[in-house]
Write a protein that holds these residues in place. Structure first.
Motif, PDB file in Angstrom:
ATOM      1  N   PRO A 191      24.817  -8.006  29.125  1.00 47.36           N
ATOM      2  CA  PRO A 191      23.696  -8.952  29.272  1.00 47.36           C
ATOM      3  C   PRO A 191      23.868  -9.836  30.499  1.00 47.36           C
ATOM      4  N   CYS A 192      22.744 -10.318  30.998  1.00 43.29           N
ATOM      5  CA  CYS A 192      22.758 -11.225  32.140  1.00 43.29           C
ATOM      6  C   CYS A 192      23.222 -12.599  31.680  1.00 43.29           C
ATOM      7  N   GLU A 193      23.729 -13.362  32.635  1.00 43.59           N
ATOM      8  CA  GLU A 193      24.214 -14.701  32.298  1.00 43.59           C
ATOM      9  C   GLU A 193      23.035 -15.651  32.058  1.00 43.59           C
ATOM     10  N   THR A 194      23.371 -16.805  31.546  1.00 42.58           N
ATOM     11  CA  THR A 194      22.350 -17.824  31.266  1.00 42.58           C
ATOM     12  C   THR A 194      21.823 -18.417  32.558  1.00 42.58           C
ATOM     13  N   CYS A 195      20.514 -18.701  32.579  1.00 42.45           N
ATOM     14  CA  CYS A 195      19.884 -19.279  33.767  1.00 42.45           C
ATOM     15  C   CYS A 195      20.391 -20.701  33.971  1.00 42.45           C
ATOM     16  N   ARG A 196      20.930 -20.960  35.163  1.00 38.72           N
ATOM     17  CA  ARG A 196      21.524 -22.266  35.443  1.00 38.72           C
ATOM     18  C   ARG A 196      20.788 -23.024  36.545  1.00 38.72           C
ATOM     19  N   GLN A 197      19.632 -22.596  36.900  1.00 31.24           N
ATOM     20  CA  GLN A 197      18.877 -23.308  37.923  1.00 31.24           C
ATOM     21  C   GLN A 197      18.318 -24.604  37.349  1.00 31.24           C
ATOM     22  N   GLU A 198      18.315 -25.644  38.187  1.00 30.49           N
ATOM     23  CA  GLU A 198      17.773 -26.928  37.780  1.00 30.49           C
ATOM     24  C   GLU A 198      16.300 -26.982  38.133  1.00 30.49           C
ATOM     25  N   VAL A 199      15.499 -27.332  37.137  1.00 27.18           N
ATOM     26  CA  VAL A 199      14.053 -27.410  37.309  1.00 27.18           C
ATOM     27  C   VAL A 199      13.564 -28.722  36.708  1.00 27.18           C
ATOM     28  N   GLU A 200      12.366 -29.113  37.089  1.00 24.55           N
ATOM     29  CA  GLU A 200      11.715 -30.293  36.532  1.00 24.55           C
ATOM     30  C   GLU A 200      11.019 -29.853  35.245  1.00 24.55           C
ATOM     31  N   LYS A 201      11.534 -30.279  34.106  1.00 23.91           N
ATOM     32  CA  LYS A 201      11.024 -29.808  32.821  1.00 23.91           C
ATOM     33  C   LYS A 201      10.258 -30.933  32.128  1.00 23.91           C
ATOM     34  N   HIS A 202       9.168 -30.535  31.470  1.00 25.54           N
ATOM     35  CA  HIS A 202       8.414 -31.451  30.639  1.00 25.54           C
ATOM     36  C   HIS A 202       8.932 -31.336  29.200  1.00 25.54           C
ATOM     37  N   CYS A 203       8.925 -32.450  28.506  1.00 28.08           N
ATOM     38  CA  CYS A 203       9.325 -32.405  27.092  1.00 28.08           C
ATOM     39  C   CYS A 203       8.241 -31.706  26.278  1.00 28.08           C
ATOM     40  N   ARG A 204       8.534 -31.475  25.016  1.00 28.00           N
ATOM     41  CA  ARG A 204       7.615 -30.722  24.177  1.00 28.00           C
ATOM     42  C   ARG A 204       6.297 -31.446  23.957  1.00 28.00           C
ATOM     43  N   CYS A 205       6.335 -32.778  23.875  1.00 23.26           N
ATOM     44  CA  CYS A 205       5.095 -33.523  23.675  1.00 23.26           C
ATOM     45  C   CYS A 205       4.367 -33.796  24.976  1.00 23.26           C
ATOM     46  N   GLY A 206       4.990 -33.541  26.125  1.00 23.35           N
ATOM     47  CA  GLY A 206       4.324 -33.687  27.412  1.00 23.35           C
ATOM     48  C   GLY A 206       4.282 -35.097  27.947  1.00 23.35           C
ATOM     49  N   LYS A 207       5.028 -36.039  27.378  1.00 17.37           N
ATOM     50  CA  LYS A 207       4.969 -37.422  27.828  1.00 17.37           C
ATOM     51  C   LYS A 207       6.042 -37.763  28.848  1.00 17.37           C
ATOM     52  N   HIS A 208       7.116 -36.990  28.932  1.00 19.52           N
ATOM     53  CA  HIS A 208       8.241 -37.312  29.812  1.00 19.52           C
ATOM     54  C   HIS A 208       8.652 -36.048  30.581  1.00 19.52           C
ATOM     55  N   THR A 209       9.254 -36.258  31.761  1.00 16.42           N
ATOM     56  CA  THR A 209       9.801 -35.176  32.582  1.00 16.42           C
ATOM     57  C   THR A 209      11.244 -35.522  32.941  1.00 16.42           C
ATOM     58  N   LYS A 210      12.041 -34.447  33.192  1.00 17.92           N
ATOM     59  CA  LYS A 210      13.440 -34.644  33.524  1.00 17.92           C
ATOM     60  C   LYS A 210      13.949 -33.410  34.249  1.00 17.92           C
ATOM     61  N   ARG A 211      14.823 -33.633  35.239  1.00 16.86           N
ATOM     62  CA  ARG A 211      15.418 -32.514  35.966  1.00 16.86           C
ATOM     63  C   ARG A 211      16.692 -32.110  35.240  1.00 16.86           C
ATOM     64  N   MET A 212      16.777 -30.825  34.840  1.00 13.61           N
ATOM     65  CA  MET A 212      17.890 -30.355  34.023  1.00 13.61           C
ATOM     66  C   MET A 212      17.980 -28.837  34.127  1.00 13.61           C
ATOM     67  N   PRO A 213      19.069 -28.219  33.651  1.00 15.66           N
ATOM     68  CA  PRO A 213      19.189 -26.748  33.707  1.00 15.66           C
ATOM     69  C   PRO A 213      18.045 -26.070  32.970  1.00 15.66           C
ATOM     70  N   CYS A 214      17.668 -24.910  33.514  1.00 23.82           N
ATOM     71  CA  CYS A 214      16.490 -24.219  32.988  1.00 23.82           C
ATOM     72  C   CYS A 214      16.698 -23.737  31.565  1.00 23.82           C
ATOM     73  N   HIS A 215      17.931 -23.382  31.183  1.00 28.59           N
ATOM     74  CA  HIS A 215      18.146 -22.777  29.878  1.00 28.59           C
ATOM     75  C   HIS A 215      18.210 -23.818  28.755  1.00 28.59           C
ATOM     76  N   LYS A 216      18.286 -25.092  29.076  1.00 26.63           N
ATOM     77  CA  LYS A 216      18.389 -26.116  28.048  1.00 26.63           C
ATOM     78  C   LYS A 216      17.005 -26.639  27.690  1.00 26.63           C
ATOM     79  N   PRO A 217      16.692 -26.762  26.418  1.00 28.17           N
ATOM     80  CA  PRO A 217      15.398 -27.362  26.042  1.00 28.17           C
ATOM     81  C   PRO A 217      15.438 -28.876  26.226  1.00 28.17           C
ATOM     82  N   TYR A 218      14.287 -29.443  26.491  1.00 27.38           N
ATOM     83  CA  TYR A 218      14.188 -30.885  26.717  1.00 27.38           C
ATOM     84  C   TYR A 218      13.314 -31.492  25.626  1.00 27.38           C
ATOM     85  N   LEU A 219      13.929 -32.279  24.782  1.00 31.29           N
ATOM     86  CA  LEU A 219      13.217 -32.990  23.718  1.00 31.29           C
ATOM     87  C   LEU A 219      13.449 -34.475  23.892  1.00 31.29           C
TER      88      LEU A 219
END
Length: 905
Positions: free
Chosen positions: A437-465
């Motif tokens: 299997p391929c490794e986990t995606c480690r690129q940093e992206v600007e992610k929106h939380c699930r409710c859409g009220k906040h944003t944060k720059r973090m690794p792509c494979h991690k969920p943002y709550l």
């Protein structure tokens, strides 16, 4: 929307105008001011008043053609009088009809009368007569239907579960086809409308465009919107607005039901229009058994399927054996025999049920594949193993290159980038073609939380709550979602509803919901006094339902001196007075008292406080029940002759005080010697007679210790009754006020007084340890027996235990450090000493460095002072520019030498 209990068939309200009567069609339309009823075209509705007589006359007086001052001819006056008379006549007729209708409208009328029971029996017999003629009088199959018919006549048995009110005979009703429960027509219409609105408002924005079902309040049977009742029909559905007939079952049309039986058999119900389910079909049909071996015989259509009990004999699915069960319905059961059978691959043999001949063992096939290099890895299978999975052209791991290799060689990597889509679904794998299997995606992206009220720059494979809690209301519209980072699809409310149901006895057990709660499913038995007769009513109706009439004899013991009381039926309240002869033996004469029993006679109370006005309520009953003495004996006896002259023969007065003891047993008669009638001819000399005074003084006997209230009775014999005056006292914790009868306080000992003064709540005082007292409200100081759990640590704070507070306060328990604690303490001291030594050396080095820096600064100052003392010497032009001049001269010499060399050549 108006509450269901306010909506009544025909409309209910209070008219503000005076009553007017006018003919309307074939009936009389009367409207009144009392919220009564009106009769329109032979049907009953609401709005008339018995007071229409007077108001009609007043209305007639206002409708005079001329004014009060205009002159009227005798003919006009006679016409007006005749008109008033007709109006009053019509109003009186309407009031009389209303009284007659109300007499037959209620379903809670007396049921114990023999006339009513005989009438009910005739109605039930006429309802079932068409069925019993088919069954030769057998009514065993009619028990369930008869129960529904009897409930239609019982007091309070027919209850609308929505409004918890009785269903009257003249009200429009609707019957559920699933549970046959009866509801008021306005109640079920409002229930259906509210159910459709609640479902559509939650699931669909286009309210009214989709056909949402609505459930029955009792059995939850779902109906379509088109099935919402809008008209009042009888039970069989033939007659709309069935007329009220006291000789028919309420809400019945009196015609033959003719509904199809369930399950359908082709026949129809033979009963008269009735509530509840139709009974089983009574028709006789000729049918054979399940296995078709027996000859057809005539049987009831409702029990036409039967078994001849002979062996079935049909061949089973195994194809080898036959069914040995008795004649039965449906398919035969699987073959129960056991035989030795091989598995699919044939490697194992086991004893298995004959009904499942195909089975798989757990061994791998292991046959050599056509390539000759590998074996089959499938587990026990049917058919050929197939080609080798490694034969033919194969792709590299990244699926970009294709190789034709023998099955014994592995496919190499192609060296190109993998470029597979990673688990994030956005980026691709940047590694070289690789296996696994391929490794986990480690690129940093600007992610929106699930409710859409906040944003944060973090690794792509991690969920943002985020931590924001949702404030939207759940589907119950009472509680907030409160879920962290909610995407908007809030889950249904999981709390309990807990609202009090219409019965006022139970709470709604469902999860929190919108709209009205379902009716209470419980039932309550309303029993007679002895408990032998009962009627089952919905929960909540037991307070308004009249207990059933009981035919059993009253079994209470007699309250008088007789050994047995007069026979009478079971009843509530006190038994009727005993009318048997007293037959007590009179004390003086020995004769038997012939008067009726007078142990429970009602005597009017004398000396009572008279109310000053109608606003003052009497505090005591007007009559009390007490035992009267036997009347004087009327048996004639001879009297003694006194030594007096003939003309003065007879009793005479001695002019002294009578002195006989009055009935109160506390005072004596103060009248002058008078004639005393000897009661029963045997009255004692000291006992007062009817001619003596009657004591009118109040009770002067001493009260029990602690009671400050006077006796409520006039002067009386014997002990005073216990004081029932209510006293208000404070509980031990001085928070709650308690009301206790005076007699309980005065007759109680110390323990009982402490118990009476207890409010049954937890003591609010604090113990010395700081915890709240766990005992119930008590007198005195709180017992120091605190069992609260507290945390206790060893001296080094490493070992922690939870112990009872009282043991810790009394120093009964202590926690000592163990060997590990001592070892850790020793290591900590060594580390501390090493840190102190290192700090000391560091301080020493720092001081040495400061000393050296100070000495260097001091040397620099000395050099500066030395330069100031020296004389400045001015440099010459050659000394200033000698380096530049030497460089230029060297360059000129080199150029000149090169030039000479070039000319010579």
């Amino acid at each position: 929307m108006e509450a269901s209990w306010r909506q009544v068939a025909g409309g209910r309200g209070r008219a503000r105008g005076r009553a007017t009567a006018a003919p309307s069609g074939n009936g009389i339309h009367l409207r009144g001011a009392g919220g009564g009823r009106e009769r329109v075209g032979g049907r009953r509705s609401f709005g008339a008043s018995p007071g229409g007589v007077a108001t009609s006359a007043a209305a007639g007086s206002r409708h005079s053609p001329a004014g009060s001052q205009a002159l009227q001819t005798p003919a006009a006056s006679e016409l007006i009088s005749q008109k008033k008379f007709e109006e009053i006549k019509k109003a009186n007729q309407a009031a009389a009809r209303k009284l007659v209708e109300e007499h037959f409208s209620s379903s809670s009328e007396e049921e114990g009368d023999e006339d009513f029971e005989g009438k009910q029996g005739k109605i039930v017999a006429n309802t079932f007569i068409t069925y019993t003629t088919q069954t030769d009088g057998d009514t065993r199959e009619l028990e369930r239907t008869k129960q529904y018919v009897n409930e239609a006549f019982q007091a309070g048995a027919m209850t609308c579960l929505i409004c918890i009110a009785s269903v009257k005979r003249n009200q429009a009703v609707w019957s559920c086809s699933g549970c046959f429960c009866i509801f008021h027509m306005p109640c079920i219409q409002k229930w259906a409308k509210d159910s459709e609105f609640l479902v559509s408002s939650v699931t669909d924005d286009d309210f009214g465009k989709r056909d949402y079902p609505w459930p029955c309040p009792k059995c939850r049977f779902e109906y379509k919107r088109s099935e919402t009742p809008s008209r009042y029909y009888c039970y069989c559905g033939k007659v709309e607005d069935p007329p009220l007939d006291p000789w028919l079952v309420p809400h019945s049309c009196g015609q033959v039901c003719e509904r199809e039986f369930k399950p359908s058999c082709g026949h129809k119900c033979l009963l008269l229009c009735h509530p509840g389910p139709c009974p089983p079909c009574p028709k006789m049909v000729t049918t054979t058994c399940y296995c078709k071996k027996a000859k057809p015989i005539p049987r009831r259509c409702s029990a036409k399927e039967w078994s001849c009990q002979l062996p079935c004999g049909r061949k089973l699915l195994c194809g080898q054996h036959k069914c040995e069960n008795p004649c039965h319905a449906g398919s035969c059961q699987p073959c129960p025999r056991v035989s030795r059978q091989k598995c699919v691959c044939g490697k194992k043999v086991a004893e298995r049920s004959c009904a499942s001949p195909l089975w798989h063992c757990d061994q791998v096939c292991g046959k050599t594949l056509p390539c000759g290099n590998h074996t089959c890895e499938q587990v026990c299978h049917v058919g050929a193993c197939g080609e080798c999975p490694r034969s033919g052209k194969r792709f590299c791991p990244c699926q970009k290159s294709r190789f034709s290799l023998p099955c014994t060689e592995d496919v190499p990597t192609c060296g190109d980038s993998c470029d597979k889509v990673l688990e994030c679904g956005i980026h691709r794998c940047s590694q070289r073609c690789h296996r696994g299997p391929c490794e986990t995606c480690r690129q940093e992206v600007e992610k929106h939380c699930r409710c859409g009220k906040h944003t944060k720059r973090m690794p792509c494979h991690k969920p943002y709550l985020c931590e924001t809690k949702c404030v939207k209301m759940r589907d119950c519209q009472k509680h907030q979602c409160r879920r962290k980072c909610c995407p908007g699809n809030c889950p249904p409310c999981d709390q309990n509803c807990g609202r009090t149901l219409g019965c006022r006895n139970h709470k709604c057990p469902s999860v929190c919901h919108r709209g009205s709660c379902y009716p209470c499913p419980e039932t309550v038995d309303v029993k007679c006094n002895c408990g032998n007769t009962k009627v089952t009513v919905p929960c909540g109706r037991e307070r308004t339902t009249r207990p059933p009439k009981c035919r059993e004899q009253c079994s209470r013991p007699p309250t008088c001196h007789h050994t047995s009381q007069e026979k009478h039926r079971c009843h509530f309240g006190s038994c009727p007075p005993c009318h048997q002869p007293c037959q007590k033996v009179l004390e003086k004469c020995g004769h038997l008292c012939p008067a009726p029993c007078h142990d429970q006679a009602l005597i009017k109370q004398t000396g009572r406080h008279q109310p000053t006005g109608p606003w003052e309520q009497p505090s005591e009953p007007a009559f009390i029940q007490t035992a009267l003495p036997c009347p004087p004996c009327q048996v004639p006896i001879p009297i003694k002759v006194s030594p007096l002259p003939c003309h003065a023969v007879g009793p005479y007065s001695c002019k002294r005080v009578c002195g006989r003891i009055l009935d109160c047993q506390n005072h004596t008669c103060m009248k002058e010697c008078h004639k005393v009638t000897k009661i029963d001819g045997c009255t004692g000399k000291n006992k007062a007679g009817p001619e003596c005074l009657h004591c009118e003084e109040g009770c002067s006997k001493s009260r029990p210790l602690g009671c400050l209230h006077p006796c409520i009775l006039p002067c009386h014999p014997g002990e005073c009754p216990p004081c029932v005056q209510m006293l208000r006292i404070k509980c031990h914790c001085k928070i709650t006020s308690l009301y206790v009868e005076c007699r309980k306080i005065t007759t109680a000992d110390v323990n009982e007084k402490n118990l009476l003064s207890c409010c049954k709540n937890q003591c609010p005082k604090e113990l010395p340890c700081g915890h709240r007292c766990k005992e119930m409200c008590h007198p005195g100081e709180c017992p120091f027996n605190c069992n609260q759990k507290v945390k206790l640590r060893c001296p080094c704070k490493r070992i922690k235990k939870e112990l009872q507070c009282n043991k810790v306060r009394e120093n009964q328990v202590s926690i000592e450090c163990d060997t590990m604690c001592k070892e850790m303490k020793r290591k900590a001291s060594e580390i501390k000493e090493a840190e102190a030594k290192a700090a000391f050396e560091e301080e020493k080095r720092r001081q040495q460095a400061e000393l050296e820096a100070f000495e260097n600064r001091l040397k620099g100052r000395r050099k500066k002072n030395r330069k100031r003392d020296e004389v400045a010497v001015e440099l010459s032009l050659w000394q200033k520019h000698k380096y530049y001049l030497l460089s230029v001269c060297g360059a000129v010499v080199v150029v000149f030498a090169w030039y000479i060399t070039h000319d010579v050549n």
